[in-house]
Design a protein around this motif. Structure first.
Motif, short mmCIF file in Angstrom:
data_model
loop_
_atom_site.label_atom_id
_atom_site.label_comp_id
_atom_site.label_asym_id
_atom_site.label_seq_id
_atom_site.Cartn_x
_atom_site.Cartn_y
_atom_site.Cartn_z
N ALA A 115 -17.35 -5.93 -14.71
CA ALA A 115 -16.68 -6.09 -13.42
C ALA A 115 -15.19 -6.37 -13.60
N ALA A 116 -14.85 -7.15 -14.63
CA ALA A 116 -13.45 -7.44 -14.90
C ALA A 116 -12.70 -6.16 -15.26
N PHE A 117 -13.32 -5.30 -16.07
CA PHE A 117 -12.69 -4.02 -16.42
C PHE A 117 -12.52 -3.15 -15.17
N SER A 118 -13.50 -3.18 -14.28
CA SER A 118 -13.39 -2.40 -13.04
C SER A 118 -12.22 -2.88 -12.19
N ASP A 119 -11.97 -4.19 -12.21
CA ASP A 119 -10.80 -4.72 -11.49
C ASP A 119 -9.50 -4.17 -12.09
N LEU A 120 -9.45 -4.06 -13.40
CA LEU A 120 -8.26 -3.51 -14.04
C LEU A 120 -8.10 -2.03 -13.70
N VAL A 121 -9.22 -1.29 -13.70
CA VAL A 121 -9.14 0.12 -13.34
C VAL A 121 -8.55 0.30 -11.94
N ALA A 122 -8.95 -0.55 -11.02
CA ALA A 122 -8.40 -0.48 -9.66
C ALA A 122 -6.89 -0.69 -9.69
N LEU A 123 -6.42 -1.59 -10.53
CA LEU A 123 -4.97 -1.83 -10.67
C LEU A 123 -4.28 -0.65 -11.35
N LEU A 124 -4.91 -0.09 -12.36
CA LEU A 124 -4.34 1.04 -13.07
C LEU A 124 -4.20 2.28 -12.20
N LEU A 125 -5.18 2.48 -11.34
CA LEU A 125 -5.21 3.70 -10.53
C LEU A 125 -4.64 3.49 -9.15
N HIS A 126 -4.08 2.32 -8.91
CA HIS A 126 -3.53 1.97 -7.59
C HIS A 126 -2.37 2.91 -7.21
#
Length: 275
Positions: free
Chosen positions: A264-275
């Motif tokens: 879930a933490a990695f998914s939060d980063l993905v959301a930031l990366l693809l923002h």
């Protein structure tokens, strides 16, 4: 060599673990030193992130012996050769575990070549070491002491493995010790890498850069007894680009105890990366 195994010009090895749709290249760098990137297989397999996941081994580390292009000794250009892997693939996100993360923070040139950065159970300087030593004195493991004596008498991959496996109770929660022991037992080890880092890096380490804008994820196990995670509490490590995730019940390999929380933490980063 084939497209599932790549080498940089100085012998950094990248092995493809998983490939999904997406432009990101995730580069998984193990801790240790001296332990292979195989230690991060369960982490990579627990994640659901877009792109390609690569397991990274420095020249002379883990099972990456006699790497093409490596210097002699292969540690001569550590950790600067990590830049080559980031330059080899586009949209690279480095994932450093423990000492691996410390190596990454020792290469300032990485900042302009990365799409993102993940640090797991790592530290910004070497001041975690005295706390670790105190912990080992409060919670001695006779099997570690015995294995360490054998290692000091005959430094080899086998005796280094024995020390590491014996330390499983420090590295994992009580419920995960047997799983952790099996994980550590199947790793490739390299005693020369341990010696190099001990002489040249471990005691003098201090981060040489910190991401100003780069999307960054800090993952800390609440029960990490190896690397004290309170060092990240200082204000200079905060920012709109920095996500910090404390994994309740996680130890030094927090994905072993809590794979879903780490994912879930990695998914939060993905959301930031693809923002």
């Amino acid at each position: 060599m084939h497209d599932s195994e790549l080498f940089t010009s100085s012998g950094v090895r990248l092995r493809r673990r998983t490939q999904r749709p997406g432009a990101l290249n995730w580069l998984f760098l193990p801790g240790g030193p001296g332990i292979g990137s195989e230690s991060l297989h369960e982490l990579a397999d627990a994640l659901d992130v877009p792109g390609t996941l690569w397991m990274v081994d420095l020249p002379g580390d883990g099972s990456n012996h006699s790497a093409p292009g490596a210097s002699e000794p292969p540690f001569e250009r550590w950790p600067d050769v990590l830049l080559e892997a980031a330059q080899l693939l586009p949209n690279a996100v480095y994932v450093g575990h423990s000492t691996g993360g410390m190596y990454l923070l020792s290469v300032p040139a990485l900042e302009r070549h990365l799409a993102g950065l993940v640090l797991i159970s790592s530290a910004p300087d070497a001041s975690w070491k005295p706390r670790f030593i105190e912990m080992t004195q409060r919670h001695p493991l006779p099997q570690v002491e015995a294995a360490t004596k054998r290692y000091e008498a005959s430094r080899s991959a086998r005796t280094l493995a024995d020390v590491t496996v014996a330390s499983a109770e420090w590295n994992f929660s009580p419920e995960a010790v047997e799983t952790g022991r099996r994980l550590l037992a199947r790793m490739p080890y390299n005693a020369d890498a341990v010696d190099w880092s001990d002489r040249h890096f471990d005691d003098v380490y201090a981060a040489r850069w910190w991401p100003k804008e780069l999307p960054t994820l800090l993952i800390s196990g609440s029960d990490d007894r190896i690397v004290w995670q309170g060092l990240w509490d200082r204000p200079e490590f905060e920012g709109a680009n920095v996500l910090r995730r404390r994994i309740e019940g996680g130890a030094h390999f927090p994905w072993v105890e809590q794979p879903e929380a780490v994912s879930a933490a990695f998914s939060d980063l993905v959301a930031l990366l693809l923002h």
